[in-house]
Enzyme design. Structure first.
Site, mmCIF file in Angstrom:
data_model
loop_
_atom_site.group_PDB
_atom_site.id
_atom_site.type_symbol
_atom_site.label_atom_id
_atom_site.label_comp_id
_atom_site.label_asym_id
_atom_site.label_seq_id
_atom_site.Cartn_x
_atom_site.Cartn_y
_atom_site.Cartn_z
ATOM 1 N N ALA A 202 0.836 -1.206 0.000
ATOM 2 C CA ALA A 202 0.000 0.000 0.000
ATOM 3 C C ALA A 202 0.870 1.255 0.000
ATOM 4 O O ALA A 202 0.684 2.165 -0.825
ATOM 5 C CB ALA A 202 -0.937 -0.006 1.207
ATOM 6 N N THR B 279 3.709 -7.583 3.486
ATOM 7 C CA THR B 279 3.618 -7.852 2.043
ATOM 8 C C THR B 279 4.715 -8.820 1.613
ATOM 9 O O THR B 279 4.471 -9.791 0.884
ATOM 10 C CB THR B 279 3.767 -6.535 1.244
ATOM 11 O OG1 THR B 279 2.693 -5.680 1.568
ATOM 12 C CG2 THR B 279 3.800 -6.794 -0.256
ATOM 13 N N GLN C 22 2.394 -15.193 0.823
ATOM 14 C CA GLN C 22 2.718 -16.311 -0.062
ATOM 15 C C GLN C 22 1.701 -16.437 -1.196
ATOM 16 O O GLN C 22 2.037 -16.417 -2.372
ATOM 17 C CB GLN C 22 2.765 -17.606 0.735
ATOM 18 C CG GLN C 22 3.904 -17.661 1.727
ATOM 19 C CD GLN C 22 3.966 -18.986 2.478
ATOM 20 O OE1 GLN C 22 3.212 -19.901 2.222
ATOM 21 N NE2 GLN C 22 4.876 -19.074 3.425
ATOM 22 N N GLY D 46 -1.167 -14.977 -2.996
ATOM 23 C CA GLY D 46 -1.257 -14.219 -4.223
ATOM 24 C C GLY D 46 -2.208 -13.046 -4.142
ATOM 25 O O GLY D 46 -2.555 -12.586 -3.058
ATOM 26 N N GLU E 226 -7.910 -20.604 -3.359
ATOM 27 C CA GLU E 226 -7.749 -20.753 -1.904
ATOM 28 C C GLU E 226 -9.131 -20.851 -1.280
ATOM 29 O O GLU E 226 -10.146 -20.796 -1.989
ATOM 30 C CB GLU E 226 -6.963 -19.561 -1.336
ATOM 31 C CG GLU E 226 -5.517 -19.507 -1.820
ATOM 32 C CD GLU E 226 -4.748 -18.337 -1.253
ATOM 33 O OE1 GLU E 226 -4.612 -18.247 -0.025
ATOM 34 O OE2 GLU E 226 -4.285 -17.496 -2.028
ATOM 35 N N HIS F 10 -4.735 -17.688 10.674
ATOM 36 C CA HIS F 10 -4.502 -18.567 9.526
ATOM 37 C C HIS F 10 -4.451 -20.000 10.050
ATOM 38 O O HIS F 10 -3.763 -20.279 11.035
ATOM 39 C CB HIS F 10 -3.186 -18.201 8.834
ATOM 40 C CG HIS F 10 -3.056 -18.781 7.461
ATOM 41 N ND1 HIS F 10 -2.886 -20.119 7.241
ATOM 42 C CD2 HIS F 10 -3.105 -18.203 6.238
ATOM 43 C CE1 HIS F 10 -2.816 -20.336 5.935
ATOM 44 N NE2 HIS F 10 -2.949 -19.183 5.308
ATOM 45 N N HIS G 221 -2.933 -13.827 12.033
ATOM 46 C CA HIS G 221 -2.493 -13.572 10.658
ATOM 47 C C HIS G 221 -2.868 -12.191 10.124
ATOM 48 O O HIS G 221 -2.022 -11.521 9.546
ATOM 49 C CB HIS G 221 -3.113 -14.659 9.773
ATOM 50 C CG HIS G 221 -2.689 -14.616 8.344
ATOM 51 N ND1 HIS G 221 -1.377 -14.709 7.949
ATOM 52 C CD2 HIS G 221 -3.421 -14.501 7.190
ATOM 53 C CE1 HIS G 221 -1.304 -14.667 6.621
ATOM 54 N NE2 HIS G 221 -2.526 -14.518 6.145
HETATM 55 C C1 SIN Z 1 -1.862 -17.696 2.212
HETATM 56 O O1 SIN Z 1 -1.046 -17.768 1.305
HETATM 57 O O2 SIN Z 1 -2.440 -18.670 2.686
HETATM 58 C C2 SIN Z 1 -2.171 -16.351 2.765
HETATM 59 C C3 SIN Z 1 -2.852 -15.541 1.764
HETATM 60 C C4 SIN Z 1 -3.695 -14.516 2.443
HETATM 61 O O3 SIN Z 1 -3.614 -14.355 3.654
HETATM 62 O O4 SIN Z 1 -4.485 -13.864 1.739
#
Ligand code: SIN
Length: 526
Positions: free
Chosen positions: A12, A40, A44, A46, A112, A233, A353
């Site tokens: 940002a 940032t 991982q 995207g 995801e 997470h 997270h």
């Molecule tokens: C991840 O790669 O699992 C994290 C991505 C995210 O937090 O948006």
């Protein structure tokens, strides 16, 4: 030419700096450690987004997934705006030099949790590092942007002390090299300091994530919003004594499955696909790829019920060559612990997270007060801001997208109304203050704070534990204020003071809530 100070050097802050620079403004970026020590850089998975502006169906699906994941709390106008601007901003990133993974001539897209389709651009399993690399290079080659590393923003300077409506005219910051407090005057300040994962004992965040920007804006009259929604997470690696290492959700997007001890034994003895044995199926028919709130809660519950320190992520049923090609960083990290991707079950557990709540901002990133009025000259962008995009639970890989869209919007807003009115700024009041000789009490108070948040304000909450946390935070706040009023600032002192304030906003918001939504889950409200 106006002068804008940006606090923070993640996507940002750097993106906004480039935009402002292009419009001919002077930009000063201050950042607490090295520029690359940002969340940032650690991202991982995207950046989610539809590149083709004519793909109405694709955008509608992205909007729907975001709204569903946000559990009824998203601001639909904001979601629409971010999803519709995604293509332009991703193209900006490409033109700055970001190299997203391709499959022939097309971008390789991953999936995801909570995404109904593959729509996430990535750079193997280190997307954030690739974005950070390209943006930092671009910033380095600009003459109008000066980047000051090892500089900690301490407090905002109001145009009229005690009156936020008159706006912000600069910032006091601590030069961590010399220990000097400096005042910088500015026509506008953009806060892009990221989140506050350090509040919990296990976090995927870098060591800079202490909620500094949120705390300093709140002290200058800003309102916080939706602070109870903090995202854990589900899959941080539990190996060795190192800081938790994130195992990207994209690995579950490629078919990785979560099992508990019993499920692992059954899977090894049986001949079925692992998902059949996953405890996550009891929470959602999406199993291991349900939204993050659901999966993290399922892991937390399994670990509490079984007494285990972790659950397992299995990948041995997946194509090893594909895993090797897509997840090289994870593979080499695992190798450091003697684990092999595509072979060994990986011990994982949830970790703090992402701050889904944050500074209350409008659609241009302007920071708002409790009464809904803006604080002139103050913007909040990226994780520190609560725009309404994520609602009660952020959809994976929507954060880099939201950050770049709002960085652009905030910069555009300033460029359209450039305030050009640099005022004198007062020096930090240092009379009577002494250098803090003993940091031991701060270290102990930080431990108590992190333990309190971990035990009492975690994934699953209840009123009595939240009240206990509130009392503890009141005590910690009194202690840190006693030290603050007579000491010259040090990094440890500034961060502890900020963390306690942010923790208080999270806890009080959680206590106020009368229903469970998304990431806020209070057993007393079931
Ligand atoms: C991840 O790669 O699992 C994290 C991505 C995210 O937090 O948006």
């Amino acid at each position: 030419m106006s002068r804008v100070v940006i606090i923070g050097s993640g996507i940002a802050g750097l993106f906004a700096a480039l935009r402002l620079d292009k419009a001919g403004h002077e930009v000063i970026i201050i950042t607490k450690q090295r520029p690359e020590d940002s969340s940032t850089n650690w991202a991982q998975g995207g950046i989610a987004g539809i590149l083709d502006k004519t793909d109405g169906e694709g955008m509608a699906a992205h909007i729907n997934d975001t709204l569903a994941c946000g559990d009824g709390v998203c601001d639909e106008e904001v979601v629409r705006c971010v999803v519709e601007e995604a293509g332009d901003r991703i193209r900006d990133l490409l033109s700055i030099g970001v190299d997203f993974e391709k499959d022939g001539t097309e971008f390789h897209l991953v999936k995801e949790g909570g995404h109904s389709t593959r729509r996430i651009l990535h750079a193997k399993d280190a997307t954030g590092a690739e974005i950070e690399r390209a943006l930092t290079n671009a910033v380095d080659s600009s003459d109008n942007i000066s980047l000051r590393p090892h500089t900690l923003g301490v407090d905002l300077i109001q145009r009229t002390h005690g009156n936020p409506e008159d706006g912000i005219k600069g910032i006091w910051c601590l030069d961590l090299g010399t220990g000097n407090m400096n005042a910088i005057s500015a026509d506008a300040v953009l806060i892009a300091t990221g989140g506050c994962g350090l509040l919990w004992e296990r976090t995927t965040n870098p060591s800079v994530a202490s909620g500094d920007g949120l705390a300093m804006a709140v002290r200058a009259g800003a309102a916080s919003k939706d602070m109870a929604y903090f995202q854990f997470h589900p899959t941080a690696l539990m190996a060795g004594n190192d800081k938790p290492f994130l195992i990207t959700e994209a690995l579950r997007g490629e078919g990785g499955v979560l099992l508990d001890n019993e499920g692992l034994i059954k899977y090894r003895a049986g001949h079925e696909q692992p998902e059949k044995y996953s405890f996550t199926l009891k929470s959602s028919h999406h199993g291991s790829l349900a939204t993050r709130d659901v999966v993290a809660r399922a892991c937390d519950q399994r670990m509490k019920v079984t007494g285990a320190d972790n659950v397992w992520l299995v990948t041995d049923h997946l194509d090893k060559t594909k895993l090797h090609n897509h997840f090289p960083n994870i593979e080499s990290k695992l190798n450091e612990y003697g684990l092999s991707l595509g072979v060994d079950p990986l011990p994982v557990a949830p970790a703090a997270h992402y701050m889904v709540g944050g500074l209350s901002v409008d659609i241009d990133g302007k920071v708002l007060m409790e009464n809904g009025n803006e604080i002139p000259g103050l913007y909040g962008i990226g994780e520190v801001a609560c725009t309404g995009m994520h609602g009660a639970n952020r959809l994976a890989s929507n954060s880099l997208l939201e950050a770049v869209v709002f960085a652009n919007r905030a910069a555009d807003h300033f460029i359209a109304r450039p305030n050009n009115n640099l005022e004198d700024v007062p020096s930090w009041r240092a009379e009577g203050m002494t250098k803090l000789e003993e940091h031991a009490p701060l270290v102990r108070d930080l431990e108590t704070l992190r333990k309190t948040m971990t035990d009492d304000v975690g994934i699953v909450r209840n009123f009595s534990r939240l009240q206990r946390a509130k009392r503890m935070l009141e005590l910690l706040s009194i202690e840190v204020d006693l030290i603050w009023t007579k000491s010259l600032p040090s990094r440890e002192l500034v961060e502890l003071r900020n963390l306690i304030l942010v923790a208080t906003h999270i806890t009080e918001d959680a206590i106020r809530r009368t229903e469970n939504r998304g990431l806020h889950y209070n057993k007393d409200l079931i």
